[in-house]
Design a protein around this motif. Sequence first.
Motif, PDB file in Angstrom:
ATOM      1  N   VAL A  59       0.839  -1.202   0.000  1.00  0.00           N
ATOM      2  CA  VAL A  59       0.000   0.000   0.000  1.00  0.00           C
ATOM      3  C   VAL A  59       0.873   1.250   0.000  1.00  0.00           C
ATOM      4  CG1 VAL A  59      -1.665   1.337   1.361  1.00  0.00           C
ATOM      5  CG2 VAL A  59      -2.031  -1.124   1.022  1.00  0.00           C
ATOM      6  N   CYS A  60       1.901   1.260   0.832  1.00  0.00           N
ATOM      7  CA  CYS A  60       2.805   2.421   0.872  1.00  0.00           C
ATOM      8  C   CYS A  60       3.504   2.616  -0.469  1.00  0.00           C
ATOM      9  CB  CYS A  60       3.833   2.262   1.989  1.00  0.00           C
ATOM     10  SG  CYS A  60       3.121   2.373   3.642  1.00  0.00           S
ATOM     11  N   PHE A  61       3.999   1.551  -1.060  1.00  0.00           N
ATOM     12  CA  PHE A  61       4.681   1.633  -2.355  1.00  0.00           C
ATOM     13  C   PHE A  61       3.761   2.239  -3.407  1.00  0.00           C
ATOM     14  CE2 PHE A  61       5.893  -0.057  -6.498  1.00  0.00           C
ATOM     15  CZ  PHE A  61       7.266   0.099  -6.519  1.00  0.00           C
ATOM     16  N   VAL A  62       2.552   1.702  -3.509  1.00  0.00           N
ATOM     17  CA  VAL A  62       1.598   2.178  -4.520  1.00  0.00           C
ATOM     18  C   VAL A  62       1.191   3.623  -4.250  1.00  0.00           C
ATOM     19  CG1 VAL A  62      -0.724   1.836  -5.473  1.00  0.00           C
ATOM     20  CG2 VAL A  62       0.770  -0.137  -5.100  1.00  0.00           C
ATOM     21  N   LEU A  63       0.929   3.967  -2.993  1.00  0.00           N
ATOM     22  CA  LEU A  63       0.507   5.333  -2.680  1.00  0.00           C
ATOM     23  C   LEU A  63       1.626   6.352  -2.875  1.00  0.00           C
ATOM     24  CD1 LEU A  63      -1.838   4.843   0.404  1.00  0.00           C
ATOM     25  CD2 LEU A  63      -2.464   5.383  -1.969  1.00  0.00           C
ATOM     26  N   ILE A  64       2.853   5.982  -2.537  1.00  0.00           N
ATOM     27  CA  ILE A  64       3.964   6.907  -2.783  1.00  0.00           C
ATOM     28  C   ILE A  64       4.048   7.194  -4.273  1.00  0.00           C
ATOM     29  CG2 ILE A  64       6.481   7.160  -2.760  1.00  0.00           C
ATOM     30  CD1 ILE A  64       6.436   5.560  -0.078  1.00  0.00           C
ATOM     31  N   TYR A  65       3.971   6.148  -5.091  1.00  0.00           N
ATOM     32  CA  TYR A  65       4.011   6.351  -6.537  1.00  0.00           C
ATOM     33  C   TYR A  65       2.798   7.162  -6.993  1.00  0.00           C
ATOM     34  CZ  TYR A  65       4.103   5.556 -11.536  1.00  0.00           C
ATOM     35  OH  TYR A  65       4.120   5.746 -12.894  1.00  0.00           O
ATOM     36  N   GLY A  66       1.618   6.744  -6.567  1.00  0.00           N
ATOM     37  CA  GLY A  66       0.387   7.393  -7.022  1.00  0.00           C
ATOM     38  C   GLY A  66       0.268   8.846  -6.620  1.00  0.00           C
ATOM     39  N   LEU A  67       0.731   9.181  -5.423  1.00  0.00           N
ATOM     40  CA  LEU A  67       0.588  10.548  -4.922  1.00  0.00           C
ATOM     41  C   LEU A  67       1.770  11.463  -5.248  1.00  0.00           C
ATOM     42  CD1 LEU A  67      -0.896   9.718  -1.397  1.00  0.00           C
ATOM     43  CD2 LEU A  67      -2.139  10.525  -3.427  1.00  0.00           C
TER      44      LEU A  67
END
Length: 131
Positions: A59-67
């Motif tokens: 979740v952190c990996f995806v959110l860092i990329y997404g945001l």
Amino acid sequence: MAKRIIWAVVAVFIAWSILDFILHGLLLRSTYEATANLWRPMDQMNMPLMYFVTLVFTVCFVLIYGLLVGQKSLASGIRFGALFGLATGISMGFGSYSYMPIPLTLAWSWFLGSWIEAITAGAIVGAILKS
């Protein structure tokens, strides 16, 4: 965008679970058996906690990329994954080697494995969340 983030989390979680099984369950099995005194016995390992940690990390990996990544594409996902993997791989492999009596080959394996997993995850998230 929320649906794509959820799909990216699911896809990366599955990819990391498969790659972790290949790396730790198959490729490094003999290394772990040779250093069994460093690890908990299998019956004492907390698999639900391991999967929870992987999910939070995903979740952190995806959110860092997404945001935080502006121009989202397969190429930017791979670059993000490579940089993220370099940081986590160094920490996982050689950070652990600095204070644990693990073989140097295991440190290199953790480093390379983490780096490859992050590049793979970057490609997945880049492809799913592309602008």
